[in-house]
Scaffold this motif. Structure first.
Motif, short mmCIF file in Angstrom:
data_model
loop_
_atom_site.label_atom_id
_atom_site.label_comp_id
_atom_site.label_asym_id
_atom_site.label_seq_id
_atom_site.Cartn_x
_atom_site.Cartn_y
_atom_site.Cartn_z
N ALA A 38 -32.84 -37.28 -17.77
CA ALA A 38 -33.79 -37.78 -19.16
C ALA A 38 -33.48 -38.77 -20.00
O ALA A 38 -34.39 -39.62 -20.27
CB ALA A 38 -34.23 -36.52 -19.94
N CYS A 72 -33.97 -42.29 -18.32
CA CYS A 72 -35.32 -42.48 -18.26
C CYS A 72 -36.08 -43.23 -19.56
O CYS A 72 -36.50 -44.12 -19.60
CB CYS A 72 -36.27 -41.35 -18.01
SG CYS A 72 -36.25 -40.72 -16.34
N ASP A 73 -35.40 -42.46 -20.72
CA ASP A 73 -35.78 -43.06 -22.10
C ASP A 73 -35.15 -44.21 -21.94
O ASP A 73 -35.94 -45.56 -22.71
CB ASP A 73 -35.12 -42.04 -23.28
CG ASP A 73 -35.33 -40.63 -22.89
OD1 ASP A 73 -36.71 -40.54 -22.53
OD2 ASP A 73 -35.11 -40.07 -23.48
N GLY A 127 -37.05 -46.95 -19.91
CA GLY A 127 -38.41 -47.15 -20.69
C GLY A 127 -38.33 -48.07 -21.89
O GLY A 127 -39.35 -48.89 -21.86
N TYR A 133 -43.07 -46.38 -15.43
CA TYR A 133 -43.48 -45.50 -14.46
C TYR A 133 -42.53 -45.57 -13.27
O TYR A 133 -41.90 -44.58 -12.48
CB TYR A 133 -44.67 -45.39 -14.48
CG TYR A 133 -45.48 -44.65 -15.35
CD1 TYR A 133 -45.11 -43.00 -15.58
CD2 TYR A 133 -46.58 -45.06 -16.19
CE1 TYR A 133 -45.94 -42.20 -16.39
CE2 TYR A 133 -47.06 -44.42 -17.10
CZ TYR A 133 -46.78 -42.75 -17.23
OH TYR A 133 -47.48 -42.12 -18.13
N VAL A 163 -39.08 -44.29 -14.24
CA VAL A 163 -39.09 -42.76 -14.26
C VAL A 163 -38.98 -42.23 -12.80
O VAL A 163 -38.22 -41.26 -12.46
CB VAL A 163 -40.28 -42.22 -15.04
CG1 VAL A 163 -40.20 -40.88 -15.05
CG2 VAL A 163 -39.75 -42.61 -16.54
N CYS A 207 -36.20 -39.96 -11.11
CA CYS A 207 -36.39 -38.56 -11.02
C CYS A 207 -36.18 -38.37 -9.51
O CYS A 207 -36.01 -37.31 -9.00
CB CYS A 207 -38.03 -38.21 -11.18
SG CYS A 207 -38.28 -38.18 -13.09
N VAL A 242 -43.92 -36.60 -13.12
CA VAL A 242 -44.57 -37.66 -13.52
C VAL A 242 -46.09 -37.60 -13.88
O VAL A 242 -46.51 -38.02 -14.90
CB VAL A 242 -44.32 -38.81 -12.74
CG1 VAL A 242 -45.25 -39.99 -13.00
CG2 VAL A 242 -43.00 -39.13 -12.41
N GLY A 270 -41.18 -41.91 -22.22
CA GLY A 270 -39.63 -41.61 -21.87
C GLY A 270 -39.45 -40.47 -22.80
O GLY A 270 -38.57 -39.82 -22.46
N VAL A 321 -40.91 -37.03 -20.53
CA VAL A 321 -40.04 -36.70 -19.45
C VAL A 321 -39.03 -35.83 -19.65
O VAL A 321 -38.65 -34.85 -18.71
CB VAL A 321 -39.57 -38.08 -18.90
CG1 VAL A 321 -38.22 -38.53 -19.55
CG2 VAL A 321 -39.19 -37.67 -17.38
#
Length: 834
Positions: free
Chosen positions: A356, A359-360, A363, A661, A664, A668, A682, A716, A719
């Protein structure tokens, strides 16, 4: 199919202890876990040292703004404007101060002119003012030219012979009319005049970036002193906008403190354990301190737009920290030692939390592709904060809790509802195989794992997404409202802008087309004729109020030199006559080498539609009239800069979202190894993004430098919720549990905290709605909406998508032993709590 009792009796982590098997192998777990927890004291010492050092560095951080950082430096418009910056002082970073006379008086009053002279001298000496280009009725560069019986004459508007007598005042009035200053420097009602103050990028005395807050405060002090004399000042310009925003955004500290307090209270209300609540808040704040301390070391500062980033870092930290605290508290409630509970929680949730946070970080990093330094620095600042969270909330917090533990009463209370849920659960339905939790919120949420409810939920979400997309098509690029949309419509600055536009009749939004020629050839007849054609073409464009250039001035001067005959109001093909006219042109219409003549285009507003029409008209004209020697270049002026910024934002907005995206989805997929699981994680984020853009349309917000990062940040932040719920759900599906059972376990282990943090953070940012700064109020409302919708998506839409997409995943997930699950709670005897 596994029976509920068999499922309940299983340990979720292979080899993990339960209340019935207290032995724990300290050599179990992956090497990062063993390394960190075997050297807990060293980790704490290093974190403490970093906090002290970076806290000291954070004290050096200053809140300021930089005009050059707000523009896309490599956009062709900005490159052209920067190349000719020395010749376009009036069109750069500047302040305009309208000085209005007391009621019943005009500018042609001796007391007013005396006060204007004193004020002009005082403003001239302000730090950062480019004094050589200051312009007012009193400065020597404000001149008049007229045709008399003796030929062309000219001089200063307020001559050296001025003595305040009626005769001198009448002479000043005539000079103002001769210079054509009505509607430009003197208001149409003759009650106000303008002092023009071009600004340097840096303070010449200190060499530091110009302090807009200090400059704004000085201007407000001057305004207050003049008000005592009955003279009112109206001040506009980028520097004043930034100064007002910085002054107002200092209140962010109050809102930030309120959000921290609210988060602490709500987490405590959930846990009833001060020590664990304090550690969650403290670790999130440590990440903020690390982030702020690293910024000066990286050569960055804080500006009004990146001031929201520390709160976002805190919000993300609270989300992850609450999950770690909840896991440890549940394990302690099952009878495990704090160290064992911390290690097991680290083992179960580290990968989900790391995914996570990555992903942040990715992003935020995608924002680096936008060629605007303020957004790039915001992206780096946010990425630094997320990197700090990986240490403080995924590592430091479990280690601290392994020492302090949690309140025994709070640990027992955390399992009471869970144990009651399992005790009250009915037998598994033979027909549906669906688990039946006890009545209440969990029972309502469990309905979304049923096929019929899931299909309705996905249908409603798809309908909302399509409707939101239809509304989002009306989302505009750039500013929507007149004035400074970052400030409220009734703010002092926007009232000043309205007064300037109403009193002077010349818009504050100016776009300049730069016409370049070889040196000494700017006044050629062919060039001026082309410029004249461009002016006529632009005046036909909706939103253009007027134009001003050397071509129009030459027309007036030629007519004046011909006894004012309108027959001579023309660009005659006589180069000598044109050269004589251009020799008397003011410096803002022609540079010293006669190689540049700007065409000033005064606009009704700086809205995206107006700017697009003007830019398209000029580009079409340039394509037809550019030659090897004469070029029509866009664009200078505040509206020109806005047009360049809009173009950059329009190009980058969709690329940014696609990049976010893509990152992410990739992360994922690495975590879950299933495209179906990726869709479950998503699609709720996509729905939130679409509806957030629709909300921006409803709020009258455009996509610009201030709002573009928030759209990416929402992905971000959101998620996190889905990853925590989905990781536990998939882990139990791997063990053969039904979707209903798996989702119920996810709710009990991570879903409760998702609900808690989503509601807490939304309530915290919702308080921003009361801010006097519209930008902050709008961001608070938008973030609160995204927090809540992402939470709802993780708890409602995700299980519905799982029902439709995940039934066939069990064989695939069975091959993934690295996906751990939450432990099955053993029956407990809760302590009596008063």
């Amino acid at each position: 199919m596994i029976s509920p009792q068999t499922f309940k009796d299983r340990g979720a982590v292979p080899g993990a202890p339960s209340a019935a098997t207290p032995d724990f192998d300290p050599h179990s777990g992956a090497w990062p876990e063993r390394l960190l927890f075997s050297h807990r004291a060293l980790v704490l010492a290093l974190c403490l040292l970093l906090t002290v050092v970076l806290g000291w560095q954070a004290s050096k951080l200053r809140l300021n703004a930089d005009f050059d950082k707000m523009v896309p430096a490599h956009h062709p418009f900005i490159v052209h404007a920067t190349t000719h910056r020395a010749d376009l002082k009036e069109l750069g970073n500047a302040l305009r101060v309208a000085v209005r006379a007391p009621e019943g008086r005009t500018v042609f009053d001796p007391d007013y002119l005396a006060a204007l002279q004193q004020l002009s001298d005082e403003l001239l000496l302000l730090p950062g003012v480019d004094r050589a280009y200051v312009k007012s009725l009193w400065t020597p560069n404000t001149r008049w030219v007229a045709v008399t019986e003796e030929g062309l004459e000219g001089g200063r508007v307020i001559p050296d012979s001025y003595d305040g007598s009626p005769r001198s005042l009448e002479e000043v009035r005539q000079n103002v009319e001769r210079a054509g200053l009505l509607g430009q420097m003197v208001s149409a009602d003759l009650r106000a005049s303008v002092i023009f103050l071009p600004l340097l990028g840096r303070d010449p005395q200190t060499g530091q970036a110009l302090d807009y807050r200090a400059l704004s405060e000085r201007l407000e002090q001057i305004r207050a002193r003049q008000a005592e004399k009955g003279i009112s000042l109206h001040i506009t310009g980028f520097a004043k906008v930034m100064g007002d925003m910085i002054a107002g955004l200092t209140q962010v500290l109050m809102f930030f403190a309120a959000a921290v307090a609210l988060a602490a209270v709500m987490v405590w209300a959930y846990t009833r354990c001060w020590r664990s609540t304090g550690l969650v808040v403290a670790c999130s704040m440590v990440a903020v301190v690390w982030q702020l301390g690293l910024l000066p070391l990286l050569g960055f500062g804080l500006d009004p737009y990146s001031l929201l980033v520390p709160f976002l870092v805190f919000a993300i930290g609270m989300s992850h920290g609450a999950q770690k605290m909840n896991g440890i508290m549940q394990d302690v409630g099952r009878g495990l030692a704090p160290l064992v509970a911390a290690r097991l929680t680290f083992r179960r949730l580290f990968m989900a939390g790391l995914t996570a946070l990555l992903c942040d970080a990715v992003g935020f990093a995608v924002l680096l592709a936008i060629d605007i330094r303020v957004i790039q620095e915001l992206a780096l600042s946010a990425s630094v904060g997320v990197a700090a969270l990986i240490v403080t909330n995924l590592v430091l917090l479990p280690i601290l809790l392994s020492f302090t533990g949690v309140s025994p009463k709070a640990a027992q209370r955390s399992l009471r509802a869970e144990s009651a849920a399992w005790a009250a659960s009915g037998e598994q339905s033979e027909n549906s195989g669906r688990f039946k939790p006890q009545a209440g919120l969990w029972a309502v949420l469990d309905r979304f794992t049923q096929r019929r409810t899931a299909m309705w939920t996905v249908g409603v979400a798809a309908t909302l997404g399509l409707a939101g997309h239809a509304v989002s098509l009306h989302l505009r690029i750039g500013d929507v409202d007149p004035g400074a949309p970052e400030l409220r419509a009734d703010s002092r600055y926007n009232r000043d802008v309205a007064y300037m536009n109403q009193a002077f009749g010349a818009a504050s939004d100016v776009l300049a087309v730069m016409v370049t020629t070889p040196k000494g050839q700017c006044a050629r007849h062919a060039t001026l004729a082309a410029v004249d054609d461009l002016e006529w073409t632009l005046r036909q464009v909706p939103g253009v109020l007027s134009t001003h250039s050397l071509a129009g001035l030459s027309r007036r001067l030629i007519a004046g030199m011909s006894e004012g005959s309108l027959k001579w109001y023309e660009l005659v093909p006589n180069q000598g006559l044109l050269n004589a006219a251009s020799a008397r042109a003011p410096r803002e219409l022609i540079n010293r080498s006669c190689s540049l003549l700007p065409v000033m285009v005064y606009l009704a507003d700086h809205g995206a539609d107006t700017l697009q029409r003007v830019v398209a008209t000029v580009e079409g004209f340039a394509a037809a009239h550019d030659t090897a020697e004469v070029k029509f270049l866009l664009a200078a002026g505040n509206a020109g800069i806005e047009a360049a910024t809009n173009a950059e934002v329009a190009q980058a907005s969709r690329q940014m979202l696609w990049g976010v995206y893509a990152a992410v989805v990739l992360l994922c997929f690495v975590a879950f190894r299933s495209w179906r699981a990726v869709l479950c994680a998503v699609l709720p984020l996509v729905l939130t993004s679409v509806l957030a853009e629709a909300l921006m349309v409803g709020l009258g917000m455009g996509v610009k430098v201030a709002t573009l990062p928030v759209i990416a940040l929402g992905v971000g932040i959101g998620v996190d919720y889905g990853l925590y719920v989905l990781s536990i759900l998939l882990a139990h599906r791997r063990q053969g549990a039904t979707l209903s059972q798996s989702y119920h376990q996810a709710l009990l282990f991570t879903g409760k905290v998702v609900l808690l943090t989503g509601a807490t953070l939304a309530a915290g940012v919702a308080t921003w709605v009361g801010s006097p700064i519209r930008f902050q109020a709008d961001m608070g409302l938008l973030l609160a909406f995204m927090f809540l919708l992402n939470m709802v998506g993780a708890l409602v839409l995700l299980p519905a998508l799982a029902r439709l997409l995940l039934p066939d995943l069990t064989p695939q997930l069975a091959a993934r032993p690295d996906l751990p699950a939450a432990p099955r709670p053993a029956p407990v005897q809760p302590l009596p709590v008063r």
